[in-house]
Design a protein around this motif. Structure first.
Motif, PDB file in Angstrom:
ATOM      1  N   LEU A   9       0.825  -1.202   0.000  1.00  0.00           N
ATOM      2  CA  LEU A   9       0.000   0.000   0.000  1.00  0.00           C
ATOM      3  C   LEU A   9       0.863   1.258   0.000  1.00  0.00           C
ATOM      4  CD1 LEU A   9      -2.803   1.230   0.018  1.00  0.00           C
ATOM      5  CD2 LEU A   9      -2.795   1.054   2.521  1.00  0.00           C
ATOM      6  N   TYR A  10       1.920   1.263   0.789  1.00  0.00           N
ATOM      7  CA  TYR A  10       2.828   2.404   0.850  1.00  0.00           C
ATOM      8  C   TYR A  10       3.418   2.684  -0.538  1.00  0.00           C
ATOM      9  CZ  TYR A  10       6.864   5.283   2.001  1.00  0.00           C
ATOM     10  OH  TYR A  10       7.797   6.294   2.035  1.00  0.00           O
ATOM     11  N   ILE A  11       3.868   1.627  -1.206  1.00  0.00           N
ATOM     12  CA  ILE A  11       4.464   1.789  -2.543  1.00  0.00           C
ATOM     13  C   ILE A  11       3.431   2.313  -3.528  1.00  0.00           C
ATOM     14  CG2 ILE A  11       5.483   0.539  -4.489  1.00  0.00           C
ATOM     15  CD1 ILE A  11       6.829  -1.302  -2.354  1.00  0.00           C
ATOM     16  N   ILE A  12       2.217   1.771  -3.484  1.00  0.00           N
ATOM     17  CA  ILE A  12       1.152   2.218  -4.379  1.00  0.00           C
ATOM     18  C   ILE A  12       0.828   3.687  -4.114  1.00  0.00           C
ATOM     19  CG2 ILE A  12      -1.301   1.948  -4.951  1.00  0.00           C
ATOM     20  CD1 ILE A  12      -0.875  -1.106  -4.337  1.00  0.00           C
ATOM     21  N   GLU A  13       0.712   4.057  -2.833  1.00  0.00           N
ATOM     22  CA  GLU A  13       0.392   5.443  -2.479  1.00  0.00           C
ATOM     23  C   GLU A  13       1.491   6.416  -2.871  1.00  0.00           C
ATOM     24  OE1 GLU A  13      -0.473   5.070   1.698  1.00  0.00           O
ATOM     25  OE2 GLU A  13      -2.618   4.714   1.317  1.00  0.00           O
ATOM     26  N   HIS A  14       2.686   5.917  -3.068  1.00  0.00           N
ATOM     27  CA  HIS A  14       3.804   6.769  -3.462  1.00  0.00           C
ATOM     28  C   HIS A  14       4.182   6.585  -4.929  1.00  0.00           C
ATOM     29  CE1 HIS A  14       3.994   7.165   0.894  1.00  0.00           C
ATOM     30  NE2 HIS A  14       4.604   8.336   0.645  1.00  0.00           N
ATOM     31  N   GLY A  15       3.197   6.193  -5.737  1.00  0.00           N
ATOM     32  CA  GLY A  15       3.375   6.185  -7.188  1.00  0.00           C
ATOM     33  C   GLY A  15       3.749   4.855  -7.808  1.00  0.00           C
ATOM     34  N   GLY A  16       3.837   3.790  -7.025  1.00  0.00           N
ATOM     35  CA  GLY A  16       4.159   2.484  -7.594  1.00  0.00           C
ATOM     36  C   GLY A  16       3.059   1.997  -8.513  1.00  0.00           C
ATOM     37  N   ALA A  37      -0.589 -14.966  -0.648  1.00  0.00           N
ATOM     38  CA  ALA A  37      -0.637 -13.713   0.107  1.00  0.00           C
ATOM     39  C   ALA A  37      -1.968 -12.999  -0.136  1.00  0.00           C
ATOM     40  CB  ALA A  37       0.550 -12.830  -0.283  1.00  0.00           C
ATOM     41  N   THR A  38      -3.014 -13.441   0.544  1.00  0.00           N
ATOM     42  CA  THR A  38      -4.351 -12.890   0.297  1.00  0.00           C
ATOM     43  C   THR A  38      -4.485 -11.444   0.757  1.00  0.00           C
ATOM     44  OG1 THR A  38      -5.158 -13.864   2.353  1.00  0.00           O
ATOM     45  CG2 THR A  38      -5.525 -15.123   0.340  1.00  0.00           C
ATOM     46  N   ALA A  39      -3.866 -11.083   1.872  1.00  0.00           N
ATOM     47  CA  ALA A  39      -3.970  -9.699   2.347  1.00  0.00           C
ATOM     48  C   ALA A  39      -3.328  -8.744   1.340  1.00  0.00           C
ATOM     49  CB  ALA A  39      -3.321  -9.554   3.724  1.00  0.00           C
ATOM     50  N   THR A  40      -2.199  -9.147   0.791  1.00  0.00           N
ATOM     51  CA  THR A  40      -1.544  -8.314  -0.219  1.00  0.00           C
ATOM     52  C   THR A  40      -2.370  -8.290  -1.501  1.00  0.00           C
ATOM     53  OG1 THR A  40       0.625  -8.741   0.735  1.00  0.00           O
ATOM     54  CG2 THR A  40       0.584  -7.977  -1.540  1.00  0.00           C
ATOM     55  N   ALA A  41      -2.952  -9.416  -1.864  1.00  0.00           N
ATOM     56  CA  ALA A  41      -3.810  -9.454  -3.052  1.00  0.00           C
ATOM     57  C   ALA A  41      -4.972  -8.478  -2.896  1.00  0.00           C
ATOM     58  CB  ALA A  41      -4.327 -10.865  -3.288  1.00  0.00           C
ATOM     59  N   ASP A  42      -5.550  -8.406  -1.692  1.00  0.00           N
ATOM     60  CA  ASP A  42      -6.635  -7.456  -1.448  1.00  0.00           C
ATOM     61  C   ASP A  42      -6.172  -6.029  -1.703  1.00  0.00           C
ATOM     62  OD1 ASP A  42      -8.599  -9.322  -0.775  1.00  0.00           O
ATOM     63  OD2 ASP A  42      -8.162  -9.224   1.372  1.00  0.00           O
ATOM     64  N   VAL A  43      -5.007  -5.674  -1.185  1.00  0.00           N
ATOM     65  CA  VAL A  43      -4.467  -4.321  -1.392  1.00  0.00           C
ATOM     66  C   VAL A  43      -4.272  -4.064  -2.883  1.00  0.00           C
ATOM     67  CG1 VAL A  43      -2.445  -2.840  -1.057  1.00  0.00           C
ATOM     68  CG2 VAL A  43      -3.402  -4.105   0.880  1.00  0.00           C
ATOM     69  N   LEU A  44      -3.687  -5.022  -3.566  1.00  0.00           N
ATOM     70  CA  LEU A  44      -3.427  -4.854  -4.999  1.00  0.00           C
ATOM     71  C   LEU A  44      -4.733  -4.709  -5.786  1.00  0.00           C
ATOM     72  CD1 LEU A  44      -0.648  -7.582  -5.386  1.00  0.00           C
ATOM     73  CD2 LEU A  44      -0.304  -5.091  -5.410  1.00  0.00           C
ATOM     74  N   LEU A  45      -5.670  -5.598  -5.544  1.00  0.00           N
ATOM     75  CA  LEU A  45      -6.924  -5.587  -6.305  1.00  0.00           C
ATOM     76  C   LEU A  45      -7.786  -4.381  -5.971  1.00  0.00           C
ATOM     77  CD1 LEU A  45      -7.537  -9.423  -6.173  1.00  0.00           C
ATOM     78  CD2 LEU A  45      -7.145  -8.062  -8.252  1.00  0.00           C
ATOM     79  N   GLU A  46      -7.766  -3.947  -4.730  1.00  0.00           N
ATOM     80  CA  GLU A  46      -8.537  -2.766  -4.348  1.00  0.00           C
ATOM     81  C   GLU A  46      -7.906  -1.467  -4.858  1.00  0.00           C
ATOM     82  OE1 GLU A  46      -8.915  -3.336  -0.118  1.00  0.00           O
ATOM     83  OE2 GLU A  46     -10.215  -5.083  -0.418  1.00  0.00           O
ATOM     84  N   ASN A  47      -6.694  -1.594  -5.384  1.00  0.00           N
ATOM     85  CA  ASN A  47      -6.016  -0.421  -5.933  1.00  0.00           C
ATOM     86  C   ASN A  47      -5.753  -0.553  -7.429  1.00  0.00           C
ATOM     87  OD1 ASN A  47      -5.225   1.640  -3.704  1.00  0.00           O
ATOM     88  ND2 ASN A  47      -4.982  -0.392  -2.774  1.00  0.00           N
ATOM     89  N   GLY A  48      -6.575  -1.345  -8.097  1.00  0.00           N
ATOM     90  CA  GLY A  48      -6.552  -1.377  -9.556  1.00  0.00           C
ATOM     91  C   GLY A  48      -5.740  -2.466 -10.217  1.00  0.00           C
ATOM     92  N   ALA A  49      -5.271  -3.449  -9.474  1.00  0.00           N
ATOM     93  CA  ALA A  49      -4.546  -4.549 -10.118  1.00  0.00           C
ATOM     94  C   ALA A  49      -5.486  -5.282 -11.063  1.00  0.00           C
ATOM     95  CB  ALA A  49      -3.988  -5.510  -9.070  1.00  0.00           C
TER      96      ALA A  49
END
Length: 190
Positions: A9-16, A37-49
Motif C-alpha cells: 500500500l505504501y508503494i502504491i500510495e507513493h506512485g508504484g 498472500a491474500t492480504a496483499t492481493a486485497d491491497v493490490l486488487l482494491e487499488n486497480g490490479a
C-alpha cells in the motif's frame, strides 16, 4: 511474495504501478499468488490490479495459485473478486488441468465444487484426468472420476490414448484397475 500488505500500500500510495510487469510479464498479483498472500492481493486488487493479467505463458493468478498449491488464495480471488478459474493458459490448460497435474486434492475438491469443466482438452488433447494419470495420482484420479460424467474415461489425447491406456502404458497397475472398474461401471449403465 512475502505478504506485506502495508508495504504494498505504501508503494502504491507513493506512485508504484500496481500493474507493473517483470520480464515474464508477471505482476505483483502473480507473485502474491505464489505464497498465497491474500492480504496483499486485497491491497493490490482494491487499488486497480488487473485480476486477469496473463504472463508470457498465459498464466493468470488462478493458474499460479494452483501451481503452488495455494487453494485458500484461489478460493479468495474467485469468491471475492470473481477470478475466472476456467481461464486457459497458452497451452489450453485450465486451473483444473494444473491441479490434476500437481496432484493437489484439496484444490481439485474446490474446483469440482465450483463445477470446473472436467472434459476440456488442452492443446495436447489431455483432460485433467489424463494429467492425473500422467502424474500417477491415485487420489486425484479417483476424485475426478467419482465427480465426473465418465465421458472423460473415453476421451483420447492427441496420441490417441485414453486415460486408461496411458495408465497401462506407464505400468500404473493401481490406476489401471481403478479406471477399468469405472469404465465397466459406465458400460453397465449404457
Amino acid at each position: 511474495l512475502n505478504n506485506y500488505p502495508h508495504v504494498a500500500l505504501y508503494i502504491i500510495e507513493h506512485g508504484g504501478d500496481v500493474n507493473a510487469e517483470d520480464n515474464s510479464q508477471q505482476t505483483a498479483l502473480h507473485w502474491a499468488a505464489v505464497r498465497g498472500a491474500t492480504a496483499t492481493a486485497d491491497v493490490l486488487l482494491e487499488n486497480g490490479a488487473r485480476l486477469e493479467a496473463a504472463d508470457v505463458n498465459g498464466y493468470r493468478a488462478v493458474h499460479v495459485a494452483v501451481q503452488y498449491g495455494q487453494t485458500t488464495f484461489l478460493h479468495h480471488i474467485v469468491s471475492k473478486y470473481g477470478a475466472d478459474f476456467e481461464a486457459l493458459d497458452n497451452d489450453g490448460r485450465s486451473s483444473l488441468h494444473w491441479a490434476a497435474y500437481k496432484g493437489n486434492a484439496d484444490t481439485i475438491r474446490l474446483l469440482l465444487f465450483m463445477d470446473a469443466n472436467q472434459v476440456r482438452q488442452d492443446k495436447n488433447g489431455c483432460t485433467p484426468l489424463h494429467w492425473a494419470v500422467i502424474r500417477g495420482s491415485l487420489e486425484v484420479c479417483t476424485l475426478l472420476v467419482h465427480a465426473g460424467t465418465k465421458q472423460e474415461l473415453t476421451l483420447r489425447d492427441r496420441g490417441g490414448f485414453t486415460p486408461l491406456q496411458l495408465a497401462a502404458d506407464k505400468g500404473q497397475r493401481h490406476l489401471s484397475n481403478i479406471l477399468v472398474s469405472f469404465l465397466l461401471e459406465l458400460l453397465l449403465y449404457l
